[in-house]
Design a protein around this motif. Structure first.
Motif: not given
Length: 230
Positions: A53-54, A69-71, A97-101
């Motif tokens: 998702r971006q 654009i933000n990952y 899920r990998l989400e902001e560390g």
């Protein structure tokens, strides 16, 4: 242009324009995914999926806008399914899920029932999942999705042909002290390049926080690739 094509386009348009932008919170972005489907032995099949998702734009309830654009996150999932009847499958799997560390773990259980009505294919999916994370409370969700798929030429989908897929889904989630309801509307246009490769693109609209009254809206531009093996 034949009648079936006109009806299919009309269905996608009606599904798209039935979305009512009722909330103040809005998020828009991209949702690309790659799916790998493998047929195993003795009624078994497997699905691997990578989805990212971006964020392109967001608007908060205080009318602040954020552009660029933000990952956001990436999901990796694997499901194993077994056919239990002429039109039913039971499946289970795992997603991380990998989400902001932050790493989240999700366990999935689902049942899919498929109905074939001449040129129309209907799929009913009943799903439950449990998400665990060291930084957030455990969340349990129950989901139901109905999907319609129609080829635009002939009674079956052949290589080099387009098709329409439209889904509606309702999700109920709960964590400690929190309950939420979310609705999803997903109209897609697909193309079958060859027998083992398809692509779909369209809108994935999500209306969440319905119980809380915040009406958070998320609109994703979905692009899905499907590779079939076996």
């Amino acid at each position: 242009m034949n009648t079936r094509l006109l009806l299919s386009i009309l269905l996608v348009l009606l599904t798209s324009f039935s979305i009512e932008l009722v909330g103040q919170n809005l998020e828009f972005g991209g949702l690309p995914s790659v799916n790998f489907n493998l047929k195993g032995k003795s009624h078994w099949s497997y699905n691997g999926k990578i989805e990212s998702r971006q964020q392109f734009h967001s608007r908060a309830s205080n009318s602040e806008h954020e552009r660029g654009i933000n990952y956001l996150l990436t999901d990796f999932s694997l499901l194993a399914a077994r056919k239990i009847g002429l039109s039913s499958r039971l499946a289970g799997g795992y997603l991380f899920r990998l989400e902001e560390g932050n790493l989240q773990h999700r366990f999935i259980q689902q049942m899919v029932v498929v109905q074939r009505l001449r040129t129309l294919r209907l799929a009913h999916r009943f799903l439950s999942d449990q998400t665990f994370s060291s930084q957030e409370n455990t969340e349990i969700r129950f989901r139901y999705r109905i999907t319609m798929e129609v080829p635009l030429n002939g009674e079956s989908l052949d290589p080099g042909e387009f098709y329409v897929k439209a889904s509606q889904e309702i999700l109920y989630g709960m964590a400690i002290g929190v309950h939420d309801l979310e609705l999803r509307f997903i109209p897609l246009l697909g193309y079958n390049f060859v027998q083992d490769l398809k692509m779909e693109t369209g809108i994935d609209y999500r209306l969440g926080s319905i119980i809380g009254g915040n009406n958070e809206q998320k609109i994703w531009l979905a692009v899905n690739l499907f590779f079939d093996f076996g």
